[in-house]
Design an enzyme around this catalytic site. Sequence first.
Site, short mmCIF file in Angstrom:
data_model
loop_
_atom_site.label_atom_id
_atom_site.label_comp_id
_atom_site.label_asym_id
_atom_site.label_seq_id
_atom_site.Cartn_x
_atom_site.Cartn_y
_atom_site.Cartn_z
N GLY A 1 24.31 -24.45 -6.99
CA GLY A 1 24.41 -24.61 -8.43
C GLY A 1 23.39 -25.61 -8.95
O GLY A 1 22.35 -25.83 -8.32
N SER A 2 23.71 -26.24 -10.05
CA SER A 2 22.76 -27.15 -10.70
C SER A 2 22.82 -28.55 -10.09
O SER A 2 23.83 -28.94 -9.51
CB SER A 2 23.09 -27.25 -12.19
OG SER A 2 24.31 -27.95 -12.38
N PRO A 3 21.73 -29.32 -10.23
CA PRO A 3 21.75 -30.72 -9.75
C PRO A 3 22.86 -31.54 -10.41
O PRO A 3 23.46 -32.39 -9.74
CB PRO A 3 20.36 -31.23 -10.14
CG PRO A 3 19.49 -30.02 -10.14
CD PRO A 3 20.38 -28.91 -10.67
N VAL B 1 25.88 -30.61 -11.46
CA VAL B 1 27.17 -30.34 -10.80
C VAL B 1 27.12 -30.76 -9.34
O VAL B 1 28.13 -31.19 -8.77
CB VAL B 1 27.54 -28.85 -10.94
CG1 VAL B 1 28.87 -28.55 -10.25
CG2 VAL B 1 27.62 -28.46 -12.41
N GLU C 1 22.75 -26.61 -2.37
CA GLU C 1 21.62 -25.78 -2.75
C GLU C 1 21.49 -25.86 -4.26
O GLU C 1 22.26 -25.22 -4.99
CB GLU C 1 21.84 -24.34 -2.28
CG GLU C 1 21.97 -24.18 -0.78
CD GLU C 1 20.66 -24.40 -0.03
OE1 GLU C 1 19.62 -24.64 -0.69
OE2 GLU C 1 20.67 -24.35 1.19
N CYS D 1 17.20 -19.49 -9.03
CA CYS D 1 16.96 -20.93 -8.83
C CYS D 1 15.56 -21.21 -8.29
O CYS D 1 15.06 -22.33 -8.44
CB CYS D 1 18.02 -21.52 -7.91
SG CYS D 1 18.07 -20.79 -6.25
#
Length: 474
Positions: A194-196, A198, A216, A250
């Site tokens: 997911g996102s940095p 989160v 990741e 991503c």
Amino acid sequence: MNQNFNSIAIDSTFNSQKSKSISLRNSTTAERVRQLEKLQDWIKSHLEDIRKAIYADFKKPYPEIDASEIFVVTSEIKHAIKNLASWMSPKKVSTPTPMLGSKAHIQYEPKGTTLIIAPWNYPFNLAIGPLVSALAAGCTAIVKPSELTPHTSALIRRMIEEIYEPELVAVVEGEVEVAQYLLSKPFDHIFFTGSPAVGKIIMKAAAENLASVTLELGGKSPAIVDSDVDIQDAASKIVWGKYVNCGQTCIAPDYILVQENIKNELIEAIHSKINEMYDPKIKGIDESKDYARIVNDKHLKRLKHLLDDANRKGAKIAVGGKIIETENYFEPTVMIDLTEEMDVMQEEIFGPILPIITYSSIEEAINYINEKSKPLALYIFSNSKNVSETILTQTSSGGAVVNDCVVHFLQNELPFGGVNNSGIGKAHGHFGFLSFSNEKAILEQRVGLTPSKSLYPPYNFITKKISQALLKWF
């Protein structure tokens, strides 16, 4: 706390997996391969079900589903089955002179009970790919698919329930509060994609139980286009890598750094390739069956904000820009005249907006990249080996590709993952197996006289000479 999910069922599943994980420490290669074969067989016999579920979530074209969702997983399974016996075998290590008489090896044991939290952009691939590594390593797993792709989430749950007992693999569906409750459990390893932003939350939760993590994440992955380049080749690869899955990838090129003398030629080539791929009959890309949609209206509004903010601050749309909100349609878009004050240059775009920035020297491009957080991927388009090597040695990124983009995800022999802001730990193939395994160090010592006994107290003249010799010679 007001809970609209069944915490008792989650607790029961977690506890049963905790018990199961102990017995799995003794699982054989054949037993683990069988679990992987069950998964492989189900996928092969339900291809149409998988395609329909993913298409229902955001109209991803079937060829994209086959290549980026199904093939990635089946190739991962085949690779694991082929190599698992080798991965599981103890690895002997050499014996240094001061340890003469002993022998040592590394034994790979399952970490135990694991949690896999998957994103929505590749909802099947990024949920089941890590599961392959967990099963290969001999772990149990609870999979939390994304609530933003409900059709795929339901299919994953159905698949897992038809294949596995819940004490081995289980699926827990739900929104943020479900993920938060799962993160409160003392898992042995957490795999999150997911996102940095989160990712930081996941890491904090894992720290409460000292659980290891594989994160990741993402970030702004640049593509550098050198003046010594085949522009048509570079443009076609950039267009595919950027706009596949409607830019919701991503490792998609987030922005382009192009040598200033070829900027206009590159933009023309990109425009041409967009039309070749998505509008060959000149009916409009919104009529194309080969172009996916944004996953929901929330993300469409976020992307529209990025576009509007950049326009207000002086950027120009060179290609595209059309939005149909009722269809979550966002046309492949190219922007120029950007500045760092624009949100599109600060946030990971995660959609079909491609900013183009010029540079005059490779050093300028390298400095631009190094001033930002380390990206998940970096792409170099150049015919000059010297230019490529200079960029590779003077920048840091999770992975890098020369004269292509995105395709390194398909190379099972390479580790996939980020660095710092773009991720922690690696996945795929052997590296995924290692992420879910504890590399236990085992040393076997001889009985009787050993080199280390010469250093036991009481310390005397001989002990002193031996310790000094260690420092000098070893």
